[in-house]
Write a protein that holds these residues in place. Structure first.
Motif, short mmCIF file in Angstrom:
data_model
loop_
_atom_site.label_atom_id
_atom_site.label_comp_id
_atom_site.label_asym_id
_atom_site.label_seq_id
_atom_site.Cartn_x
_atom_site.Cartn_y
_atom_site.Cartn_z
N TYR A 124 0.84 -1.20 0.00
CA TYR A 124 0.00 0.00 0.00
C TYR A 124 0.87 1.24 0.00
O TYR A 124 1.96 1.27 0.57
CB TYR A 124 -0.88 0.05 1.25
N GLN A 182 -0.10 11.26 4.10
CA GLN A 182 -0.49 11.90 5.36
C GLN A 182 -0.13 13.37 5.30
O GLN A 182 1.05 13.73 5.14
CB GLN A 182 0.21 11.23 6.55
N SER A 209 -5.52 6.46 1.93
CA SER A 209 -5.05 5.41 1.03
C SER A 209 -4.92 5.95 -0.39
O SER A 209 -5.84 6.58 -0.91
CB SER A 209 -6.04 4.24 1.05
N PHE A 232 4.68 -0.47 8.31
CA PHE A 232 4.95 0.78 7.60
C PHE A 232 6.43 1.10 7.53
O PHE A 232 7.20 0.76 8.45
CB PHE A 232 4.25 1.94 8.31
N GLY A 233 6.82 1.79 6.48
CA GLY A 233 8.11 2.43 6.44
C GLY A 233 8.08 3.71 7.27
O GLY A 233 7.03 4.07 7.83
N LYS A 234 9.21 4.40 7.32
CA LYS A 234 9.29 5.61 8.15
C LYS A 234 8.62 6.80 7.49
O LYS A 234 8.39 7.82 8.13
CB LYS A 234 10.75 5.94 8.45
N TYR A 264 0.23 5.22 1.23
CA TYR A 264 -0.65 6.14 1.93
C TYR A 264 -0.04 7.53 1.91
O TYR A 264 1.18 7.70 1.88
CB TYR A 264 -0.84 5.73 3.40
N PHE A 324 3.81 7.22 2.84
CA PHE A 324 4.21 5.97 3.48
C PHE A 324 3.93 4.80 2.54
O PHE A 324 2.87 4.75 1.89
CB PHE A 324 3.41 5.72 4.76
N GLY A 326 -0.68 16.85 10.64
CA GLY A 326 -1.75 16.87 11.62
C GLY A 326 -2.99 16.09 11.21
O GLY A 326 -4.01 16.14 11.91
N LYS A 327 -2.89 15.39 10.11
CA LYS A 327 -4.07 14.64 9.63
C LYS A 327 -3.81 13.14 9.67
O LYS A 327 -2.69 12.69 9.96
CB LYS A 327 -4.40 15.07 8.19
N SER A 328 -4.83 12.37 9.33
CA SER A 328 -4.69 10.93 9.32
C SER A 328 -4.17 10.45 7.96
O SER A 328 -3.81 11.24 7.10
CB SER A 328 -6.01 10.28 9.65
N LEU A 329 -4.14 9.15 7.78
CA LEU A 329 -3.60 8.56 6.56
C LEU A 329 -4.70 8.34 5.53
O LEU A 329 -5.77 7.83 5.85
CB LEU A 329 -2.93 7.23 6.87
#
Lengths: 110, 112
Positions: A33, A37, A45, A100-102, A35, A88, A40-43
């Protein structure tokens, strides 16, 4: 142990330029996947890649998967400021959990 | 379709206090996940539920963290007592089995 590595981790680029970011992983998986971001927000897709040679495109972003090389790439075409975010990649491991990666923080400058 | 809901959005506590977070997944999603995202890192899975059963809690610090999903719908994650290193964003995600995970807005926890 499933590991995911992204590079670069930080990228500053000018609008209009192209660039490719890389995601390497350690073991085979059914799904990879990407993603996005925003601060201050979510992930959110972006793409799910299911098989070797899979390529998906959405706007200025194109993702591909090479399972033999254990590598996924995210190509940015003619970058615009709105693409500034952290990206990500994540691999689906056993029990369907995501590793997840960094993340790669992208800044697109006017 | 409503997304994943989480509350509170922000929480500031002192170390050794307790805190609880709530998550309501997308309707019909049987799988629910709690992730911890420390600043500058990718999310790390804490616990995964399939309906009301735990599938994976291998990275949950069980001496201080607990989670439940009693009726197979919403879930709570608790930390007791909190440590400074628990400062992070706690993300809840849900999915239909094996499909894309959709994330909630997260709860930002600061432990002083």
């Amino acid at each position: 142990e499933l590991k995911v590595e992204q590079n670069p981790l930080f990228l500053s680029m000018q609008e209009g330029k192209n660039y490719t970011i890389y995601c390497n992983y350690s073991t085979t998986s059914d799904r990879l996947y990407w993603y996005r971001q925003d601060p201050g927000k979510s992930l959110e897709s972006l793409f799910v890649l299911l098989s070797n040679g899979a390529v998906k495109q959405e706007g200025r972003l194109m993702a591909s998967l090479d399972t033999k090389a254990r590598l996924s790439t995210l190509h940015i075409t003619a970058a615009v400021h709105d693409l500034s975010a952290t990206y990500f990649c994540a691999l689906q491991g056993g029990s369907e959990k995501l590793v997840f990666g960094k993340g790669m923080k992208l800044t697109v400058n006017p | 379709e409503a997304g994943v809901a989480q509350s509170p959005r922000y929480k500031i506590i002192e170390k050794r206090q307790s805190v609880a977070f709530w998550c309501n997944p997308i309707s019909g999603h049987a799988t629910l996940y709690w992730y911890q995202q420390i600043l500058g890192q990718g999310p790390k899975l804490l616990i995964q539920f399939q309906n009301n059963g735990v599938v994976d809690d291998s990275q949950l610090p069980k001496d201080r963290f607990s989670a439940e999903r009693l009726k197979g719908v919403d879930s709570t994650l608790k930390i007791q007592p909190a440590k400074l290193e628990d400062s992070a964003v706690y993300l809840c995600a849900s999915s239909s089995r094996g499909e894309t995970q959709y994330f909630g807005p997260g709860t930002r926890l600061l432990v002083l």
